[in-house]
Scaffold this motif. Sequence first.
Motif, PDB file in Angstrom:
ATOM      1  N   ARG A  32       0.821  -1.216   0.000  1.00 20.15           N
ATOM      2  CA  ARG A  32       0.000   0.000   0.000  1.00 20.15           C
ATOM      3  C   ARG A  32       0.859   1.273   0.000  1.00 20.15           C
ATOM      4  O   ARG A  32       0.332   2.374   0.011  1.00 20.15           O
ATOM      5  N   HIS A  33       2.188   1.129   0.051  1.00 16.53           N
ATOM      6  CA  HIS A  33       3.137   2.248   0.076  1.00 16.53           C
ATOM      7  C   HIS A  33       3.021   3.076   1.353  1.00 16.53           C
ATOM      8  O   HIS A  33       3.226   4.285   1.334  1.00 16.53           O
ATOM      9  N   PRO A  60       7.364   3.613   3.180  1.00 19.17           N
ATOM     10  CA  PRO A  60       8.438   3.788   2.195  1.00 19.17           C
ATOM     11  C   PRO A  60       9.787   4.038   2.848  1.00 19.17           C
ATOM     12  O   PRO A  60       9.855   4.475   4.007  1.00 19.17           O
ATOM     13  N   ALA A  61      10.834   3.763   2.078  1.00 18.10           N
ATOM     14  CA  ALA A  61      12.195   4.192   2.430  1.00 18.10           C
ATOM     15  C   ALA A  61      12.629   3.699   3.817  1.00 18.10           C
ATOM     16  O   ALA A  61      13.248   4.449   4.573  1.00 18.10           O
ATOM     17  N   HIS A  90      13.670  -2.715   5.792  1.00 15.99           N
ATOM     18  CA  HIS A  90      12.499  -2.441   4.952  1.00 15.99           C
ATOM     19  C   HIS A  90      11.349  -3.299   5.441  1.00 15.99           C
ATOM     20  O   HIS A  90      11.456  -4.503   5.549  1.00 15.99           O
ATOM     21  N   HIS A 119       3.901   5.475   7.592  1.00 14.45           N
ATOM     22  CA  HIS A 119       4.215   6.793   7.008  1.00 14.45           C
ATOM     23  C   HIS A 119       3.536   6.894   5.653  1.00 14.45           C
ATOM     24  O   HIS A 119       4.179   6.705   4.624  1.00 14.45           O
ATOM     25  N   SER A 120       2.255   7.162   5.599  1.00 11.50           N
ATOM     26  CA  SER A 120       1.625   7.319   4.295  1.00 11.50           C
ATOM     27  C   SER A 120       1.659   8.774   3.854  1.00 11.50           C
ATOM     28  O   SER A 120       1.787   9.690   4.673  1.00 11.50           O
ATOM     29  N   ARG A 178       6.559   0.925  -9.747  1.00 11.58           N
ATOM     30  CA  ARG A 178       6.116   2.226  -9.211  1.00 11.58           C
ATOM     31  C   ARG A 178       5.771   3.213 -10.332  1.00 11.58           C
ATOM     32  O   ARG A 178       5.400   4.347 -10.063  1.00 11.58           O
ATOM     33  N   MET A 215      10.213  12.226   7.115  1.00 12.50           N
ATOM     34  CA  MET A 215      10.832  11.459   6.030  1.00 12.50           C
ATOM     35  C   MET A 215      12.168  12.047   5.570  1.00 12.50           C
ATOM     36  O   MET A 215      12.946  11.361   4.901  1.00 12.50           O
ATOM     37  N   SER A 248      15.179   9.945   5.931  1.00 12.20           N
ATOM     38  CA  SER A 248      15.563   8.852   5.029  1.00 12.20           C
ATOM     39  C   SER A 248      16.748   9.238   4.153  1.00 12.20           C
ATOM     40  O   SER A 248      17.359   8.382   3.514  1.00 12.20           O
ATOM     41  N   ARG A 305      16.681   3.845  -1.296  1.00  9.94           N
ATOM     42  CA  ARG A 305      16.054   4.558  -0.174  1.00  9.94           C
ATOM     43  C   ARG A 305      15.983   6.056  -0.460  1.00  9.94           C
ATOM     44  O   ARG A 305      14.957   6.707  -0.203  1.00  9.94           O
ATOM     45  N   GLU A 335      13.234   6.626  -3.086  1.00  7.36           N
ATOM     46  CA  GLU A 335      11.881   6.500  -2.534  1.00  7.36           C
ATOM     47  C   GLU A 335      11.573   7.631  -1.543  1.00  7.36           C
ATOM     48  O   GLU A 335      10.466   8.169  -1.516  1.00  7.36           O
ATOM     49  N   GLY A 336      12.581   8.012  -0.754  1.00  8.85           N
ATOM     50  CA  GLY A 336      12.382   9.121   0.182  1.00  8.85           C
ATOM     51  C   GLY A 336      12.077  10.427  -0.538  1.00  8.85           C
ATOM     52  O   GLY A 336      11.145  11.160  -0.174  1.00  8.85           O
ATOM     53  N   PHE A 375       8.638  10.453  -2.097  1.00  9.68           N
ATOM     54  CA  PHE A 375       7.638  10.679  -1.038  1.00  9.68           C
ATOM     55  C   PHE A 375       7.550  12.161  -0.687  1.00  9.68           C
ATOM     56  O   PHE A 375       6.458  12.737  -0.619  1.00  9.68           O
TER      57      PHE A 375
END
Lengths: 221, 221, 221, 221
Positions: free
Chosen positions: A26-27, A30-31, A53, A102-103, D26, D125, D128, D189, D192-193, D196
């Motif tokens: 569901r993402h 992340p990271a 992860h 963390h969405s 993604r 975030m 990250s 990472r 993706e960070g 986000f």
Amino acid sequence: MTTKSENRARKLSQDIITAGKWISERHWVPATGGNFSARLNTAECLVTASGKHKGHLEEKDLLTIKWSGNELDCKGKPSAETRLHTQIYDLDSTAQAVFHTHSIHTTVFSRLIDAPVYRFNGYEMQKSIKGNTTHESDLLLPIINNSQDMQALAAVVQQRWEASPMPFAFLVKGHGMYAWGNTIDEAKRHLEGWEFLIECELKRIQLRPLLPDNIKQGNLR
Amino acid sequence: MTTKSENRARKLSQDIITAGKWISERHWVPATGGNFSARLNTAECLVTASGKHKGHLEEKDLLTIKWSGNELDCKGKPSAETRLHTQIYDLDSTAQAVFHTHSIHTTVFSRLIDAPVYRFNGYEMQKSIKGNTTHESDLLLPIINNSQDMQALAAVVQQRWEASPMPFAFLVKGHGMYAWGNTIDEAKRHLEGWEFLIECELKRIQLRPLLPDNIKQGNLR
Amino acid sequence: MTTKSENRARKLSQDIITAGKWISERHWVPATGGNFSARLNTAECLVTASGKHKGHLEEKDLLTIKWSGNELDCKGKPSAETRLHTQIYDLDSTAQAVFHTHSIHTTVFSRLIDAPVYRFNGYEMQKSIKGNTTHESDLLLPIINNSQDMQALAAVVQQRWEASPMPFAFLVKGHGMYAWGNTIDEAKRHLEGWEFLIECELKRIQLRPLLPDNIKQGNLR
Amino acid sequence: MTTKSENRARKLSQDIITAGKWISERHWVPATGGNFSARLNTAECLVTASGKHKGHLEEKDLLTIKWSGNELDCKGKPSAETRLHTQIYDLDSTAQAVFHTHSIHTTVFSRLIDAPVYRFNGYEMQKSIKGNTTHESDLLLPIINNSQDMQALAAVVQQRWEASPMPFAFLVKGHGMYAWGNTIDEAKRHLEGWEFLIECELKRIQLRPLLPDNIKQGNLR
């Protein structure tokens, strides 16, 4: 541990690993973000190791931690936010599993709202949160300022908890959500229910001011 | 049941389980929400058990229910909203399968519109709804106020049905969609078609007022 | 057909089936919408049968059609929009495969723009469309009014083609996209490239008027 | 190459292939866009071949390239943007892997901001990104104008790098992101960070001006 409690810990580890795959798809972690736990007893829980992860956890990534207030005892390096998990277990004796995620939606929503609590009303999905039987009641989601000091954050959670019951979840501003339940499945349901409610409310906030009256009225000729 | 009707029930159960996986992958039944059914005959249908996750159904989660008006007879605990499924079977003799879903888009859309019906026009996708052959006709989607009283909701559905034919779907405000068809595949097509139309209309509502004239005109120099 | 051309037809069928799975996973052919084709020679092509879900095609769903202008000859019931596929093959001698899709973004974008063509400029992704080597050139995407009369639509496509070259794609208003290429892979690349460009442009349209100057300037203190 | 370095190159190739599948899922490398690399030593790296779909890479698609400043030596046709990868390896001695991606969000964000750098602040975030330990610090993401002249782009990256350290990533306007790390996992990472953070900021930009005061205040009665 006895064999029985070892088996229970192993079963909980597997359930957390499975939940982590679903949450990662569901993402929402992340990271390498986020952390999960499951309670073993009043003073011990399993918690995810730091920096892993959460979609690819292995049994060795679930660490046993013993706690008493702010003191944490663990072989290995547990998540930096373990103290908030144990705080939830201390405050809510029914809590058996905690997911911290963390969405995008919880991160943005928590920054947009400048209030200690946000009121949800009118959603059938409110019934996915234990104890709620109608869309007509108010559901108040706490929002807490972010801090890198876990003991300070834990103290705020306690104050907020003592002032008002929490709906099995709270947000940390610009950071994410904590959601819990009295089983792993219930914690997942609370997580998914709250993500749904927050995403709906973000869309409603976005669309309401853009809605001309004729469209509100069904665009009927 | 005879062996033949048992085989039919088993086949329908499998088809609902498969449909449930697909619907769950679209995130239209989060947090154990939603419920599905398939008609067995004029007074019996299969309906999903209460509280199960609709993406992981097993054959035992499909309960046989016998109904007559508001009276429901079932071993086990069927979905609390079973009465709306049986109402649809009573009103539309062609209905063979009903999907009740909780998507973000239907939930938000149904709350934004303050009208008993919303008019869709100009979409080729209207042709995915049985009986529609052109984008130029109007397709009127009913929106019904939510209630925790299923008999009251069923009565409103009947009044609305008698006042005007329904396009194999209606929305319940802040709650979700009911969509049906004369086969499971047709019910899935109606569900997917309506979700598409509603998501398009939400995007159009959102973008139209933000569109300056030069962009409407193709941004040509 | 000779064995050689049979083998080629079988290979093309398999490639279309594979492409259909990918396109369906992107949600670009919902509710049995869309249709695909591949050219066999100057007057014959394979085209998907009417009413099939494009994510679950089988070899038997790919029908051989022979055409000459508006006349189509086929055993079985090909897609109602076959005439637009053959029109593209007639107009562009390099076209070997055509994908017609119904995405949310192309449907909404095509309704928002009140112009016969929309100009894209400044995107690196323009280079995914054959013949384009820089983000600095203009790429003009035709938008055609929808009609249920396929011969009328085919005539409009011809007029637009003769007035100005098409960038291996056009939109039909409120309906979707046609994209093609001189191989199935190139047609997929053009489809994905155009979907990307249209989704970017919708986001830019949405965000630009909401952007205060301090954010445009990087939110620097 | 020695056997040892051959084994290392093979291992890196496999890791890039695996990363490519994840990145493609993604939707960050559509339409054969994007390119990836891993450093072999101070003057050699593996880089993806031109025109390949990055979700379906094979070992033969990873080409060994030897470079010295703007001079590149390679059997086969490497990505046209290889020079930017080698520039990153020259500037940041810790860089071991570079991912260049084309997401919708980075493409749109980079076009909306008319500034050489964008400031991120207040996001958990941010942690990250290596070296960041708090949401309270500023994280400055460079944005560079797009060009089809790779040597010119490489020169701009060098100037920007020398003026100010880069947070293991930069954007190219209307084009996409470069992200790197001292392992493939760290580069993933960082990728993706940053994706986000950029998606959050786009949502915040979009929602803030639409937010009435009563909603900001938690919609409390």
